[in-house]
Structures are given as structure tokens and as C-alpha cells.
Design a protein around this motif. Structure first.
Motif, PDB file in Angstrom:
ATOM      1  N   GLY A  85       0.804  -1.213   0.000  1.00 19.25           N
ATOM      2  CA  GLY A  85       0.000   0.000   0.000  1.00 19.25           C
ATOM      3  C   GLY A  85       0.839   1.266   0.000  1.00 19.25           C
ATOM      4  N   GLN A  86       2.157   1.125   0.098  1.00 26.59           N
ATOM      5  CA  GLN A  86       3.047   2.277   0.142  1.00 26.59           C
ATOM      6  C   GLN A  86       3.777   2.512  -1.172  1.00 26.59           C
ATOM      7  OE1 GLN A  86       5.591   1.121   3.356  1.00 26.59           O
ATOM      8  NE2 GLN A  86       3.962   1.197   4.893  1.00 26.59           N
ATOM      9  N   PRO A 191      -4.199   3.181  -7.248  1.00 28.54           N
ATOM     10  CA  PRO A 191      -4.875   3.935  -6.181  1.00 28.54           C
ATOM     11  C   PRO A 191      -6.186   3.291  -5.750  1.00 28.54           C
ATOM     12  CG  PRO A 191      -4.048   5.435  -7.866  1.00 28.54           C
ATOM     13  CD  PRO A 191      -3.895   4.049  -8.417  1.00 28.54           C
ATOM     14  N   ARG A 192      -6.930   2.725  -6.689  1.00 28.49           N
ATOM     15  CA  ARG A 192      -8.180   2.057  -6.331  1.00 28.49           C
ATOM     16  C   ARG A 192      -7.911   0.761  -5.579  1.00 28.49           C
ATOM     17  NH1 ARG A 192      -9.466   3.649 -11.561  1.00 28.49           N
ATOM     18  NH2 ARG A 192      -9.266   1.530 -12.387  1.00 28.49           N
ATOM     19  N   VAL A 194      -5.384   0.178  -3.503  1.00 30.35           N
ATOM     20  CA  VAL A 194      -4.992   0.509  -2.127  1.00 30.35           C
ATOM     21  C   VAL A 194      -6.210   0.852  -1.280  1.00 30.35           C
ATOM     22  CG1 VAL A 194      -3.704   2.165  -0.708  1.00 30.35           C
ATOM     23  CG2 VAL A 194      -2.672   1.214  -2.780  1.00 30.35           C
ATOM     24  N   ASN A 195      -7.214   1.455  -1.905  1.00 24.47           N
ATOM     25  CA  ASN A 195      -8.416   1.862  -1.167  1.00 24.47           C
ATOM     26  C   ASN A 195      -9.538   0.832  -1.247  1.00 24.47           C
ATOM     27  OD1 ASN A 195      -7.757   4.633  -0.182  1.00 24.47           O
ATOM     28  ND2 ASN A 195      -7.472   5.028  -2.363  1.00 24.47           N
ATOM     29  N   SER A 196      -9.258  -0.310  -1.818  1.00 22.75           N
ATOM     30  CA  SER A 196     -10.298  -1.319  -2.009  1.00 22.75           C
ATOM     31  C   SER A 196     -10.515  -2.137  -0.743  1.00 22.75           C
ATOM     32  CB  SER A 196      -9.903  -2.267  -3.151  1.00 22.75           C
ATOM     33  OG  SER A 196      -8.787  -3.065  -2.765  1.00 22.75           O
ATOM     34  N   TYR A 199      -7.778  -5.024  -0.382  1.00 16.67           N
ATOM     35  CA  TYR A 199      -6.477  -4.748   0.240  1.00 16.67           C
ATOM     36  C   TYR A 199      -6.627  -4.395   1.717  1.00 16.67           C
ATOM     37  CZ  TYR A 199      -2.069  -2.705   1.531  1.00 16.67           C
ATOM     38  OH  TYR A 199      -0.908  -2.431   2.196  1.00 16.67           O
ATOM     39  N   LYS A 200      -7.638  -3.615   2.060  1.00 17.58           N
ATOM     40  CA  LYS A 200      -7.828  -3.238   3.459  1.00 17.58           C
ATOM     41  C   LYS A 200      -8.103  -4.467   4.323  1.00 17.58           C
ATOM     42  CE  LYS A 200      -9.388   1.500   2.600  1.00 17.58           C
ATOM     43  NZ  LYS A 200     -10.499   2.469   2.714  1.00 17.58           N
TER      44      LYS A 200
END
Length: 227
Positions: A85-86, A191-192, A194-196, A199-200
Motif C-alpha cells: 500500500g506504500q 490507487p483504487r 490501495v483503497n479497495s 487490500y484493506k
């Protein structure tokens, strides 16, 4: 209540298609293949998921692809998962990360981008001239040809460069096209990702974080009756 909430949370994680498909040990569903909730391995689950095809998908002919993880491969560490995510570069350097990202792209109907990138990486490792020519032809027909349903999006300049390079294919025939698709994935899909929820959920479950507990009822002051 906390135990019930945790159970519901685990079931919700199992509903994530990219994480739960094909991984159902008898009597207890698996949420993540490197956590302690089941006995199956990350490698086994990835292999089973990778062998699946959705409705209407045609069988892929032999061609460039990334080998599935095999038994004995180490599962990703929490630090590795957090690094995805980084940095997009770190995600793409991780075999496990690429497979999770590929699952995400499949859900966005853009899996061909990472498959093309992986095929180009495999071509660059080839040294046999006959194999180079054959693999380059497979890549062109699968991902460059306008007749292919898996055609990747390239601008006209890069497409012309590829066409010229195909006269005498080399391991670097698709370098410009590969860079353009890598940049596209980085700017558009990453970007999507990482915010999905996918992934979370991975980051939370790998860290061993429990589901949020239900808020406690406010305490009744001593000497007063509850409403």
C-alpha cells in the motif's frame, strides 16, 4: 457480542471473491490462506484460484504466464503486505502481491494489463532464439493485436514501435509497451487497489485485528433507574 461480531467479520472476509474462491476446507471456511483460521496454505489457495475461469472464459492456449506459487513458498509477511500500500514498485516486485493485484484487476475487467506485463518479464528472461520468436508472437497475438479480446491500450507511437520490432523479435521487443502499461496500472488501477476492501481486509487480517466491537451501552449513574 464481540465473539459474534468477529464471526460475522470473518464470514464477510470470506465473501471477498478474490480471497475465498476455491478455498473451502471441510467444516470451516478459510478467510486468508496465511492466517491461523485454517490449515490450507497460501500457495494452495492461489493455485486453486489461478486455475479457475469465470463463466464464458475460453481456455488459454499455452503461452507466456507467471507460474503459480508452489508448496513451500513462504507466505507474505505483515510488513510485506503493508508495503504494497506504500509503493507500487514493491507490490509488483512481490509474487504474492502481484497475485492479489491480479485478482483485483480481474474484478475490474483489466486483468490483461498485468498478464501482458508478466509475459514481457518472462520474454526478457528467455535466451533461446526460437523460443523468443514464439513467445513474442504469442504476446503480440494475445495483447497487441486489435483482433484480440485481451488487447491492451497503447498509443499509436508505441504500437508502431512494436510492429517494427516484430520484424526481428528480441527479448526487448515490447519494452516501450510494457512501460506504458506499467505506468497505466500505477496511475489508474493502483490507487483504487490501495483503497479497495480487498487490500484493506488483507492488511487488517494479517495484522490480526479483530472486527470492531459493538458499542457498549452507556452506564447508568448510581442511584438512578435505567430508562
Amino acid at each position: 457480542m464481540i465473539k459474534v461480531a468477529n464471526n460475522l467479520f470473518m464470514e464477510e472476509m470470506c465473501s471477498l471473491a478474490a480471497l475465498a474462491r476455491g478455498c473451502r476446507p471441510a467444516g470451516k471456511p478459510c478467510c486468508l490462506c496465511w492466517c491461523c483460521c485454517c490449515s490450507c496454505s497460501w500457495a494452495k489457495c492461489v493455485a486453486e484460484r489461478g486455475s479457475e475461469r469465470g463463466p464464458g472464459r475460453k481456455s488459454r492456449r499455452p503461452g507466456p504466464h507467471e507460474p503459480l506459487l508452489v508448496d513451500g513458498d513462504a507466505p507474505p509477511t505483515l510488513e510485506e503486505i503493508q508495503s504494497w500500500g506504500q509503493s507500487f514498485d514493491r507490490l509488483m516486485r512481490s509474487a504474492a502481491g502481484r497475485k492479489v493485484f491480479r485478482d483485483f484487476l480481474r474484478g475490474e475487467y483489466s486483468e490483461e494489463n498485468i498478464m501482458f506485463w508478466l509475459a514481457c518479464e518472462e520474454l526478457k528472461r528467455e535466451t533461446d532464439p526460437d523460443a523468443i520468436e514464439e513467445k513474442a508472437r504469442f504476446i503480440y497475438e494475445d495483447y497487441i493485436s486489435i483482433l484480440s479480446p485481451k488487447e491492451v491500450s497503447l498509443d499509436s507511437r508505441v504500437r508502431e514501435t512494436v510492429n517494427r520490432n516484430m520484424v526481428e523479435p528480441t527479448p526487448h521487443t515490447f519494452d516501450e509497451a510494457q512501460l506504458q502499461i506499467y505506468t497505466l496500472m500505477h496511475r489508474d488501477s493502483y490507487p483504487r487497489f490501495v483503497n479497495s476492501p480487498l487490500y484493506k481486509a488483507l492488511a487488517r487480517m494479517s495484522a490480526g485485528s479483530p472486527a470492531p466491537a459493538a458499542p457498549a451501552a452507556p452506564a447508568t449513574p448510581a442511584g438512578t433507574d435505567a430508562p
